[in-house]
Design a protein around this motif. Structure first.
Motif, mmCIF file in Angstrom:
data_model
loop_
_atom_site.group_PDB
_atom_site.id
_atom_site.type_symbol
_atom_site.label_atom_id
_atom_site.label_comp_id
_atom_site.label_asym_id
_atom_site.label_seq_id
_atom_site.Cartn_x
_atom_site.Cartn_y
_atom_site.Cartn_z
ATOM 1 N N LEU A 103 0.834 -1.187 0.000
ATOM 2 C CA LEU A 103 0.000 0.000 0.000
ATOM 3 C C LEU A 103 0.876 1.246 0.000
ATOM 4 O O LEU A 103 1.798 1.364 0.786
ATOM 5 C CB LEU A 103 -0.901 0.022 1.234
ATOM 6 N N ILE A 104 0.563 2.136 -0.887
ATOM 7 C CA ILE A 104 1.206 3.448 -0.893
ATOM 8 C C ILE A 104 0.102 4.442 -1.202
ATOM 9 O O ILE A 104 -0.725 4.202 -2.078
ATOM 10 C CB ILE A 104 2.272 3.561 -2.006
ATOM 11 N N GLY A 105 0.078 5.542 -0.488
ATOM 12 C CA GLY A 105 -0.910 6.553 -0.800
ATOM 13 C C GLY A 105 -1.691 6.975 0.429
ATOM 14 O O GLY A 105 -1.247 6.786 1.556
ATOM 15 N N PHE A 147 0.334 3.972 12.831
ATOM 16 C CA PHE A 147 1.153 3.471 11.718
ATOM 17 C C PHE A 147 2.623 3.830 11.945
ATOM 18 O O PHE A 147 3.502 2.973 11.914
ATOM 19 C CB PHE A 147 0.651 4.089 10.404
ATOM 20 N N ASP A 148 2.880 5.113 12.200
ATOM 21 C CA ASP A 148 4.261 5.588 12.327
ATOM 22 C C ASP A 148 4.985 4.927 13.499
ATOM 23 O O ASP A 148 6.116 4.477 13.372
ATOM 24 C CB ASP A 148 4.281 7.108 12.545
ATOM 25 N N VAL A 205 -1.495 8.356 5.765
ATOM 26 C CA VAL A 205 -0.633 8.466 4.586
ATOM 27 C C VAL A 205 0.448 7.402 4.686
ATOM 28 O O VAL A 205 1.182 7.351 5.667
ATOM 29 C CB VAL A 205 0.022 9.860 4.505
ATOM 30 N N PRO A 241 3.704 6.266 2.962
ATOM 31 C CA PRO A 241 4.696 6.672 1.971
ATOM 32 C C PRO A 241 5.367 5.454 1.337
ATOM 33 O O PRO A 241 5.266 4.345 1.879
ATOM 34 C CB PRO A 241 5.705 7.466 2.806
ATOM 35 N N PRO A 242 6.031 5.652 0.225
ATOM 36 C CA PRO A 242 6.778 4.544 -0.366
ATOM 37 C C PRO A 242 7.843 4.057 0.617
ATOM 38 O O PRO A 242 8.348 4.842 1.425
ATOM 39 C CB PRO A 242 7.449 5.167 -1.601
ATOM 40 N N GLU A 298 10.998 5.955 1.517
ATOM 41 C CA GLU A 298 10.959 7.156 2.349
ATOM 42 C C GLU A 298 10.896 6.845 3.841
ATOM 43 O O GLU A 298 10.892 7.753 4.663
ATOM 44 C CB GLU A 298 9.743 8.023 1.963
ATOM 45 N N LEU A 299 10.828 5.577 4.158
ATOM 46 C CA LEU A 299 10.741 5.205 5.571
ATOM 47 C C LEU A 299 12.119 4.840 6.096
ATOM 48 O O LEU A 299 12.937 4.274 5.373
ATOM 49 C CB LEU A 299 9.822 3.993 5.737
#
Lengths: 317, 385, 179
Positions: free
Chosen positions: B7-9, B154-155, B187, B189-190, B193-194
């Motif tokens: 999932l991205i977006g 999530f983060d 959100v 991210p790809p 980017e993590l």
């Protein structure tokens, strides 16, 4: 020269490639059956030809729980009763491993009983070797779920009031792929069983009936370790065709030994794979599916922030 | 659902599901769990998603098996996780201690509900905060992260995996039923980017490797099962070889190290958000969902002219002792609203010592703080009543 | 900052939770707003009273619960009776005229009724009553833009039912009380 060689050979233990020699001597009592059980295990692994680097051993707590600590394998000495779910995680996360649980009757059938029947039900591809000495040894001879009716223990000073579990019966009824019982007297047959289980897929269960001279025999007039082995010799019979659910162990009945179950059932992981495949086939090829997956807009103007702000403070300042 | 491998977006996503997606993004490929409200959605999401990522999902027979299983998976090299609520954590605590002692990286999610005992299964609370710190017997350092929104769930799940891998221990995420069952924009991210941290594997040869040898950072290098290291590990007090060693000397080397490997890295682990701390008379300290529900009271206090600062703890354990000690010398007092009858406020009191007032605003769970209660406490501290 | 607090009530099986999910999604994903949706439910899996709530804001939603509602959508008598007291003065009440029959005084509110369930039945599926109501709410209470609502509906229902749901939305959107 010849003498020198002989001396050198004497110094090396025949099983030192699989034993942690730097931990010897072990903590077990003289006359205990655990030495024989470990010897049979080491010989069985050798015979099976499995890679030692790819074999892991997991134990719970108790006298038998110390086995993992003496074997030169990836070895895990876990908490009381939880060796089986730990081993299940280890095996499923690295399916190349041969994973063996080596623990006692109290650990596997009292505190850990639920895990055992569920692992057998799932047919997880692990081997469970249970050394059954009918009592809690390390803590000083308390009652176990295997203590025969009427036998004495330090928590059954008037004799045990409870019916014991029949371990092979329980394992077989729960769905194990392989079920065997031997005593520590049956060194060769036990070794063969361990080798068979090492190369067999599915949940394999081996019960090893073992003498505990220090507490079980002392409380029940069983004599020395050697006396108990002699008793096993007179009481044991081998009957591979016996129904494992009908051969409980009491104080003085026949100890029916043998390989009672040797089936090929799909393992947990095989069932998982088959289940997913069947469901996914409805969506055609998995690789294709990935490439065709719906594009989700990821708007560039909205920057990813690692956390939401407490905007109220921002607004008011 | 079957169609999305990664999932991205932007998604309108429930907190529990965001947690599962965070775990997958962090590289979690083993989930062992047992159903319990309000954490079951995490297991359900993992059951759907893990097989498609070649991971393993297993619904164990209970929570004890679940935690033992993820420890086993961790030793096989997998990033592993379980998710439960208070009653499940109570069952898990012994093996959480095993994870601390063996130093097995993994993540334990507690979506807190009203407690004690069966309590309020479908409603929320924050009353397991001390359990996360002291639940298992004995001394050990521990890490607990507390999200206040699905995005942060999530983060912080990713952060929890990073900390668990870096410091080699089970890390807690202390969410609550409101955050877990709340749906907001998340959100994703790809992956590039993590920031993803993986455990440090040893580069020593098997014959030179000691599983519990450590360097300056006090964290031993890892070797996984099946790589030929043939090491031993145990829940008993053990030496650098991993062998049981029941001596004072060994205990005195091992246990303080388990505490200090976290204590020495508080600055790295401690995540906080601060607003208007400089020059504040009163500082409100809160965490999790409470940090959102009390905001109207802070706004009102500001309007009334109270110099109010706000400190939000995203990391509750290790507790930011130094920070609170320093602040306590500058302010009149702290107000600590939390959805329990006084847990983190005790820590604040301990650090504030006698330098400033600490005012707890308790709540038993199952609802949210009354606006007036929080405002009243702020005023009491501000006006020195 | 503008903030809109919406409470939706009905009984289990009416798609109450889905309705609030769609509103939240429309606001946060398609309308560039922020939104937070929470739900309340009992231990029973089906039936029983059911309510959910969405907060829509131009900035981050701080306080996610709805103690006082700007908009109340009532799809059952029980939901109407329970939640009317939290509708703030001047707020908008939207209700299913066939399911909420015992009305209280509406002098403090803007009250608008629609036979959503009957309209859904006319379209062939009673189950889209909630979508009819969403169309009505989009028009009458302007909770989100009609485009965002349509996109969010299309994204949240099974693909073979998108047309039906679009019709349901339109029916609600076009419904005129004075008809």
């Amino acid at each position: 020269m010849a003498n020198n060689t002989a001396q050198l050979q004497e110094k090396s233990h025949p099983m030192e490639d699989l034993l942690r020699m730097d931990r010897m001597p072990h903590i077990w009592c003289s006359g205990c059956g655990l030495g024989s059980a470990v010897t049979a295990f080491v010989e069985g692994l050798k015979k099976a030809g499995v890679s030692y680097d790819k074999t892991a051993i997991v134990s719970g707590i108790g006298c038998t729980g110390r086995v993992a600590g003496y074997l030169r394998l990836d070895s895990y000495h876990t908490t009381h009763g939880r060796a089986i779910p730990f081993a299940t995680g280890l095996k499923l996360a690295n399916r190349d491993l041969t994973v063996v649980v080596f623990s006692g009757d109290g650990d596997l059938f009292a505190i850990g009983g639920n895990h055992l029947i569920h692992a057998a039900r799932r047919n997880v591809d692990i081997n469970v070797i249970c050394v059954n000495n009918f009592i809690y040894g390390m803590t000083g001879g308390q009652n176990a779920p295997t203590t025969p009716l009427g036998a004495y223990s330090s928590t059954a000073p008037f004799g045990n009031y409870e019916m014991p579990f029949n371990l092979v019966g329980l394992a077989a009824a729960s769905g194990a792929s392989y079920v065997a019982r031997w005593t520590t007297m049956h060194a060769r047959r036990l070794t063969d069983s361990i080798a068979t289980a090492a190369n067999k897929k599915g949940f394999c269960f081996i019960e090893i009936v073992s003498p505990c001279p220090t507490v079980f025999a002392r409380k029940n007039k069983g004599g020395t370790g050697l006396d108990m082995l002699k008793e096993f010799q007179t009481r044991a019979i081998i009957d591979h065709d016996a129904d494992p659910t009908t051969i409980p162990l009491n104080m003085d009945n026949e100890i029916v030994c043998g390989e009672f179950v040797n089936d090929d059932r799909p393992t947990f992981w095989e069932n998982v794979q088959a289940g997913i495949k069947a469901r996914l086939e409805k969506f055609a090829n998995w690789e294709e599916m990935q490439s065709n997956s719906r594009k989700i807009s990821h708007k560039k103007d909205r920057k990813y922030t690692s956390s939401r702000d407490s905007s109220i403070m921002r607004r008011n300042t | 659902m079957f169609k999305k491998s990664r999932l991205i977006g932007e998604y309108f996503m429930q907190g529990d599901i965001a947690c599962a997606e965070g775990a997958l993004a962090a590289g979690c490929r083993f989930f062992g769990g047992y159903p319990i409200t309000p954490a079951s959605e995490i297991a359900e999401r993992m059951a759907m998603r893990l097989p498609l990522l070649r991971g393993v999902f297993i619904q164990y027979e209970d929570e004890i098996a679940s935690i033992a299983g993820i420890l086993g998976a961790s030793w096989a090299g997998a990033k592993s996780m379980t998710a439960t609520s208070g009653p499940g954590i109570s069952l898990m605590t012994e093996n959480i201690g095993l994870g601390m002692m063996m130093e097995a990286p993994c993540v334990v999610v507690n979506v807190q509900r009203g407690s004690p005992s069966t309590g309020l299964p479908t409603s929320w609370g924050q009353s397991d905060m001390m359990q996360a710190r002291w639940g298992s017997h004995g001394d050990y350092g521990s890490i607990s992260l507390v999200p206040n929104s699905p995005q942060e769930f999530f983060d912080l799940t990713i952060t929890a995996f990073n900390f668990s891998e870096k410091y080699r221990l089970p890390v807690f995420i202390m969410a609550d039923a409101l955050v877990g069952h709340m749906t907001e924009k998340v959100v994703i991210p790809p992956v590039e980017e993590l920031e993803i941290i993986d455990r440090k594997y040893t580069n020593k040869k098997p014959e030179d490797y000691l599983p519990y040898d450590y360097g300056k950072n006090l964290i031993p290098d890892f070797a996984k099962a099946g790589d030929g290291y043939r090491y031993h590990t145990t829940g008993l007090t053990h030496d650098k070889r991993g062998y049981p060693n029941m001596t004072f000397e060994c205990q005195n080397e091992l246990v303080p190290r388990l505490v200090n490997k976290i204590k020495n890295h508080v600055d790295d682990i401690s995540l906080t958000e601060e607003y208007d701390i400089e020059g504040a008379d009163v500082i409100v300290i809160s965490y999790g969902i409470t940090s959102r529900t009390i905001l109207p009271a802070i706004t009102m206090a500001k309007k009334k002219g109270i110099k109010i600062g706000y400190l939000r703890l995203k990391t509750v354990w290790p507790f930011p002792e130094e920070k609170i000690r320093k602040l306590s010398k500058k302010v009149a007092g702290f107000v600590v609203p939390e959805m329990n009858l006084g847990q983190i406020s005790l820590e604040v009191e301990r650090c504030a010592h006698n330098d400033s007032i600490v005012k707890l605003v308790p709540h038993p769970g199952g609802g949210i703080h009354k606006f007036e209660d929080v405002l009243h406490a702020i005023e009491e501290v501000a006006y020195g009543k | 900052m503008s903030e809109l607090r919406v409470k939706i009530s009905g009984f289990g099986g009416q798609g109450i939770i889905l309705s609030s999910f769609i509103i939240g999604k429309a606001a946060s994903i398609y309308d560039q707003q922020h939104s937070s949706m929470t739900q309340a439910y009992g231990p029973e899996a089906r039936g029983g009273a059911c309510s959910s709530q969405v907060v829509i804001s131009s900035d981050n939603v701080e306080y996610p619960l709805v103690d006082t509602a700007d908009v109340l959508i009532a799809m059952s008598q029980e939901g109407y009776d329970t939640f009317l007291p939290i509708l703030k003065k001047g707020g908008i009440l939207l209700y299913d005229t066939d399911l909420v029959e015992k009305l209280q005084s509406h002098k403090n509110f803007i009250a608008k009724g629609i036979p959503a369930t009957r309209l859904a039945e006319e379209l062939g599926k009673k189950i889209v009553a909630n979508i009819v109501m969403l169309g009505f709410a989009t028009k009458q209470a302007k909770i989100v833009s009609p485009e965002a609502m349509q996109e969010a509906i299309a994204d949240s229902v099974p693909s073979k039912f998108i047309d039906l749901n679009m019709k349901a939305f339109q029916a609600g959107y076009d419904y005129n009380e004075e008809q």
